[in-house]
Motif scaffolding. Sequence first.
Motif, PDB file in Angstrom:
ATOM      1  N   VAL A   1       0.860  -1.189   0.000  1.00 23.07           N
ATOM      2  CA  VAL A   1       0.000   0.000   0.000  1.00 23.07           C
ATOM      3  C   VAL A   1       0.891   1.232   0.000  1.00 23.07           C
ATOM      4  N   LEU A   2       0.852   1.988  -1.089  1.00 23.54           N
ATOM      5  CA  LEU A   2       1.651   3.207  -1.219  1.00 23.54           C
ATOM      6  C   LEU A   2       0.873   4.403  -0.685  1.00 23.54           C
TER       7      LEU A   2
ATOM      8  N   ALA B   1      -0.860  14.392  -7.159  1.00 19.88           N
ATOM      9  CA  ALA B   1      -1.493  13.226  -7.773  1.00 19.88           C
ATOM     10  C   ALA B   1      -0.675  11.972  -7.454  1.00 19.88           C
ATOM     11  N   PRO B   2      -0.906  11.347  -6.305  1.00 19.03           N
ATOM     12  CA  PRO B   2      -0.093  10.196  -5.891  1.00 19.03           C
ATOM     13  C   PRO B   2      -0.023   9.065  -6.907  1.00 19.03           C
ATOM     14  N   VAL B   3      -1.138   8.713  -7.540  1.00 23.25           N
ATOM     15  CA  VAL B   3      -1.123   7.619  -8.518  1.00 23.25           C
ATOM     16  C   VAL B   3      -0.158   7.930  -9.656  1.00 23.25           C
ATOM     17  N   LEU B   4      -0.164   9.162 -10.110  1.00 21.59           N
ATOM     18  CA  LEU B   4       0.730   9.567 -11.200  1.00 21.59           C
ATOM     19  C   LEU B   4       2.170   9.670 -10.712  1.00 21.59           C
ATOM     20  N   ASP B   5       2.355  10.171  -9.519  1.00 27.50           N
ATOM     21  CA  ASP B   5       3.690  10.343  -8.956  1.00 27.50           C
ATOM     22  C   ASP B   5       4.377   8.996  -8.748  1.00 27.50           C
ATOM     23  N   PHE B   6       3.630   7.997  -8.278  1.00 29.59           N
ATOM     24  CA  PHE B   6       4.186   6.673  -8.005  1.00 29.59           C
ATOM     25  C   PHE B   6       4.233   5.765  -9.241  1.00 29.59           C
TER      26      PHE B   6
ATOM     27  N   LYS C   1       0.752  -7.200  -5.442  1.00 29.50           N
ATOM     28  CA  LYS C   1      -0.475  -6.425  -5.639  1.00 29.50           C
ATOM     29  C   LYS C   1      -0.194  -5.057  -5.039  1.00 29.50           C
ATOM     30  N   VAL C   2      -0.367  -4.016  -5.826  1.00 29.78           N
ATOM     31  CA  VAL C   2      -0.020  -2.664  -5.378  1.00 29.78           C
ATOM     32  C   VAL C   2      -1.268  -1.798  -5.324  1.00 29.78           C
ATOM     33  N   ALA C   3      -1.493  -1.180  -4.183  1.00 29.33           N
ATOM     34  CA  ALA C   3      -2.649  -0.296  -4.007  1.00 29.33           C
ATOM     35  C   ALA C   3      -2.162   1.095  -3.627  1.00 29.33           C
ATOM     36  N   VAL C   4      -2.751   2.104  -4.238  1.00 36.68           N
ATOM     37  CA  VAL C   4      -2.477   3.494  -3.879  1.00 36.68           C
ATOM     38  C   VAL C   4      -3.775   4.094  -3.352  1.00 36.68           C
ATOM     39  N   VAL C   5      -3.738   4.559  -2.128  1.00 34.44           N
ATOM     40  CA  VAL C   5      -4.892   5.249  -1.548  1.00 34.44           C
ATOM     41  C   VAL C   5      -4.610   6.745  -1.608  1.00 34.44           C
ATOM     42  N   GLU C   6      -5.466   7.475  -2.315  1.00 32.82           N
ATOM     43  CA  GLU C   6      -5.312   8.927  -2.390  1.00 32.82           C
ATOM     44  C   GLU C   6      -6.212   9.548  -1.320  1.00 32.82           C
ATOM     45  N   PRO C   7      -5.621  10.053  -0.237  1.00 33.27           N
ATOM     46  CA  PRO C   7      -6.430  10.647   0.828  1.00 33.27           C
ATOM     47  C   PRO C   7      -7.247  11.838   0.317  1.00 33.27           C
ATOM     48  N   TYR C   8      -8.211  12.274   1.097  1.00 31.56           N
ATOM     49  CA  TYR C   8      -9.015  13.431   0.713  1.00 31.56           C
ATOM     50  C   TYR C   8      -8.098  14.625   0.441  1.00 31.56           C
ATOM     51  N   GLY C   9      -8.394  15.317  -0.660  1.00 30.77           N
ATOM     52  CA  GLY C   9      -7.581  16.465  -1.050  1.00 30.77           C
ATOM     53  C   GLY C   9      -6.461  16.111  -2.007  1.00 30.77           C
TER      54      GLY C   9
ATOM     55  N   GLY D   1      -5.040  13.902  -5.492  1.00 30.84           N
ATOM     56  CA  GLY D   1      -5.410  13.230  -6.732  1.00 30.84           C
ATOM     57  C   GLY D   1      -6.856  13.446  -7.125  1.00 30.84           C
ATOM     58  N   TRP D   2      -7.542  12.342  -7.389  1.00 31.21           N
ATOM     59  CA  TRP D   2      -8.941  12.407  -7.825  1.00 31.21           C
ATOM     60  C   TRP D   2      -9.919  12.304  -6.653  1.00 31.21           C
ATOM     61  N   SER D   3      -9.428  12.223  -5.430  1.00 33.55           N
ATOM     62  CA  SER D   3     -10.325  12.140  -4.275  1.00 33.55           C
ATOM     63  C   SER D   3     -10.990  13.482  -3.997  1.00 33.55           C
ATOM     64  N   ASP D   4     -12.159  13.423  -3.376  1.00 40.05           N
ATOM     65  CA  ASP D   4     -12.877  14.641  -3.013  1.00 40.05           C
ATOM     66  C   ASP D   4     -12.147  15.411  -1.926  1.00 40.05           C
TER      67      ASP D   4
END
Length: 322
Positions: free
Chosen positions: A68-69, A77-82, A94-102, A104-107
């Motif tokens: 989990v990154l 934009a964490p997904v793009l950065d990583f 298996k790689v998961a990226v969680v973009e916290p609120y505020g 990337g594309w998160s609200d």
Amino acid sequence: MSLKKIQLGKIIQSFLLLLAVLFFTLVIGHHGMKLYEQKYYPAPGYYVSLDNRKMHVYVKGDGEKTIVLLPGLGTTAPVLDFEPLINELAENFKVAVVEPYGYGWSDLTDRKRTVEHIVEEIRLALQTSQIDGPYIFMPHSVAGIYTMYYAHHYPAEVEAVIGIDPTLPQAIDYFNEPVPKIPSSFRFLAPSGIARLSLQFNLVNTLPLAEEHTYSVENLTIAEKLTAWKGYNKNIIDEANELENTIEKTKSLDFPTSLPVMIFMKEDHRVAEDGKSTKRFYELQLQHVDHRKLISLSGHHYLHWQNYKEMTKEIEAFTSSY
């Protein structure tokens, strides 16, 4: 009143009116372009709904172990950065990226950016996504603090921690440095269109310091758009300005003795007069950990920009050794 003063007053009034019109045009133009761009550049992952807000999660690979990154403070934009690191790791994990609120594309959210809320949201995002643990958390920068908090409160859910130049809560006292803050006024840069204008004139460098072709043109273009949409938004600023409280809440914590921990640190040969150094700090933080490794890499604080291939080899070896 003299004629000259009257004329000067009219000139100033006209100038201010012109500025107001230009600013209004900038704001309207920015939001119009944002609506178009959001349709043209949709989220590459999927959304989970938490507290009536959408959080973006991206998953790649189907390996037995799950990494989990987690992004550093203000990474637009964490997904793009990583992405280069994700692509390498996904060959065997298996790689998961969680973009916290505020991010990337998160609200955006109105919830205060406390360590409790951020960790709770990360945990719920993983559970809602049915991404099974235990997880190998890979935090960059300030996410090191959140990972330590997570490992302390939910040890059964954490298999290992692999930090990317991670911030740990004891660093402020060790180096005797003030906690950085971000001016609250910065939250208006994106909504006003000023962030977009700055990017157009190359006043802000958002490009990763990586070799050519490491990041695709599409990746860099979308990252720039996301910076224009939400750079230095209210959640990022709140998180930064909450950091002092976060450190106070977590500085008594450490990694569990039985938890494998590896840290990639930025190569730094500087040693203070009192013998303190970045390497020595990490060594002290890991001295009680049974299975530990510390690796120095050259490059920027965002070590994965340039070292993603070397990091992947080290991660594969480390996760096979415990």
